[in-house]
Design a protein around this motif. Structure first.
Motif, PDB file in Angstrom:
ATOM      1  N   SER A 181      38.344 -37.012  39.661  1.00 58.24           N
ATOM      2  CA  SER A 181      39.749 -36.727  39.335  1.00 58.24           C
ATOM      3  C   SER A 181      40.052 -37.025  37.873  1.00 58.24           C
ATOM      4  CB  SER A 181      40.682 -37.553  40.227  1.00 58.24           C
ATOM      5  OG  SER A 181      40.488 -37.206  41.580  1.00 58.24           O
ATOM      6  N   LYS A 184      38.278 -34.498  35.629  1.00 57.77           N
ATOM      7  CA  LYS A 184      38.940 -33.190  35.690  1.00 57.77           C
ATOM      8  C   LYS A 184      40.215 -33.203  34.850  1.00 57.77           C
ATOM      9  CE  LYS A 184      40.473 -29.677  38.850  1.00 57.77           C
ATOM     10  NZ  LYS A 184      39.718 -28.768  39.625  1.00 57.77           N
ATOM     11  N   LEU A 185      40.951 -34.303  34.919  1.00 54.58           N
ATOM     12  CA  LEU A 185      42.160 -34.455  34.117  1.00 54.58           C
ATOM     13  C   LEU A 185      41.821 -34.439  32.627  1.00 54.58           C
ATOM     14  CD1 LEU A 185      45.243 -35.004  34.276  1.00 54.58           C
ATOM     15  CD2 LEU A 185      44.674 -37.434  34.146  1.00 54.58           C
ATOM     16  N   GLU A 187      39.201 -33.109  31.249  1.00 52.59           N
ATOM     17  CA  GLU A 187      38.725 -31.762  30.909  1.00 52.59           C
ATOM     18  C   GLU A 187      39.904 -30.823  30.683  1.00 52.59           C
ATOM     19  OE1 GLU A 187      36.052 -28.219  32.904  1.00 52.59           O
ATOM     20  OE2 GLU A 187      35.769 -30.263  33.608  1.00 52.59           O
ATOM     21  N   ASN A 188      40.913 -30.913  31.542  1.00 54.26           N
ATOM     22  CA  ASN A 188      42.084 -30.028  31.419  1.00 54.26           C
ATOM     23  C   ASN A 188      42.932 -30.372  30.203  1.00 54.26           C
ATOM     24  OD1 ASN A 188      41.340 -28.685  33.724  1.00 54.26           O
ATOM     25  ND2 ASN A 188      42.671 -29.861  35.069  1.00 54.26           N
ATOM     26  N   LYS A 189      43.079 -31.669  29.902  1.00 49.20           N
ATOM     27  CA  LYS A 189      43.970 -32.092  28.810  1.00 49.20           C
ATOM     28  C   LYS A 189      43.257 -32.153  27.458  1.00 49.20           C
ATOM     29  CE  LYS A 189      47.591 -34.057  31.300  1.00 49.20           C
ATOM     30  NZ  LYS A 189      48.929 -33.848  31.073  1.00 49.20           N
ATOM     31  N   LYS A 190      42.029 -32.638  27.460  1.00 49.13           N
ATOM     32  CA  LYS A 190      41.345 -32.911  26.188  1.00 49.13           C
ATOM     33  C   LYS A 190      40.123 -32.020  25.946  1.00 49.13           C
ATOM     34  CE  LYS A 190      43.751 -36.771  25.380  1.00 49.13           C
ATOM     35  NZ  LYS A 190      44.660 -36.964  24.306  1.00 49.13           N
ATOM     36  N   GLY A 191      39.724 -31.268  26.932  1.00 45.72           N
ATOM     37  CA  GLY A 191      38.539 -30.427  26.784  1.00 45.72           C
ATOM     38  C   GLY A 191      37.234 -31.194  26.897  1.00 45.72           C
ATOM     39  N   HIS A 193      34.121 -32.596  28.805  1.00 44.62           N
ATOM     40  CA  HIS A 193      33.412 -32.126  30.000  1.00 44.62           C
ATOM     41  C   HIS A 193      32.122 -32.913  30.194  1.00 44.62           C
ATOM     42  CE1 HIS A 193      32.084 -29.405  33.125  1.00 44.62           C
ATOM     43  NE2 HIS A 193      30.922 -29.306  32.507  1.00 44.62           N
TER      44      HIS A 193
END
Length: 195
Positions: A181, A184-185, A187-191, A193
């Protein structure tokens, strides 16, 4: 310390421990189990494995999950549950077949329930089974061996080890969910991975 366990559980635990001492113990296992139990000692081996995974990009997520599981287990198992239950060790009971001086391993002084060795080993085995069964299956075999060693060495009651294993699996799954979680957060906010 007072054992907060019903008499029926305490009696079963002691009967299993004493049966093992009387019927299973032998010089070969006396030599093997003190070595096996070291794999769970203070989580040092497991921490080293987690750190090793962190050193490799493809295994970094596994290392993070193992670290998270070990930290959660330390807080929940050793920090909270041991201090809530304050269960004595088997060798501390009146009439025990082994006392602290007769143990094949050092005599821990912290409370017995749940087994921290079992907890840590099953946390890591759960994470490794999820991430890569090539590591997970040997880790699971090792976790079972470490758990059995704690009973054989008269350091834990069987219910301590069973609870440690079950809690370890639950905490391992919880660590997986939390890390997935958070990553994933990120990755979505800061890129960021990690695989």
């Amino acid at each position: 310390m007072v054992p907060y366990f019903p008499d029926v559980i305490q009696t079963w635990d002691v009967n299993v421990l004493n049966w093992i001492q009387e019927h299973i113990c032998n010089p070969v296992l006396d030599a093997i189990f003190p070595i096996i139990t070291l794999f769970g000692e203070k989580g040092l081996f497991l921490i080293a494995v987690a750190v090793l995974f962190l050193c490799f990009k493809k295994a970094r997520k596994t290392g993070i999950m193992m670290g998270a599981a070990l930290l959660l287990g330390l807080i929940i198992g050793n920090g909270i549950l041991k201090n809530v239950f304050m269960r004595v060790r088997p060798y501390e009971l009146e009439g025990a077949l082994r006392n602290a001086e007769q143990l094949l391993s050092h005599a821990p002084t912290d409370p017995s329930f749940p087994s921290g060795h079992s907890l840590a080993c099953f946390e890591c085995a759960t994470v490794l089974m999820y991430r890569d069964k090539r590591f997970g299956i040997p880790a699971l075999v090792l976790a079972v061996a470490v758990a059995l060693s704690r009973i054989y060495l008269y350091i834990h009651f069987p219910t301590d080890v069973i609870a440690g294993a079950i809690l370890g699996i639950i905490i391992g799954v919880l660590a997986i969910v939390i890390v997935n979680s958070v990553l994933k957060l990120l990755e979505n906010k800061k890129g960021i991975h990690l695989d």
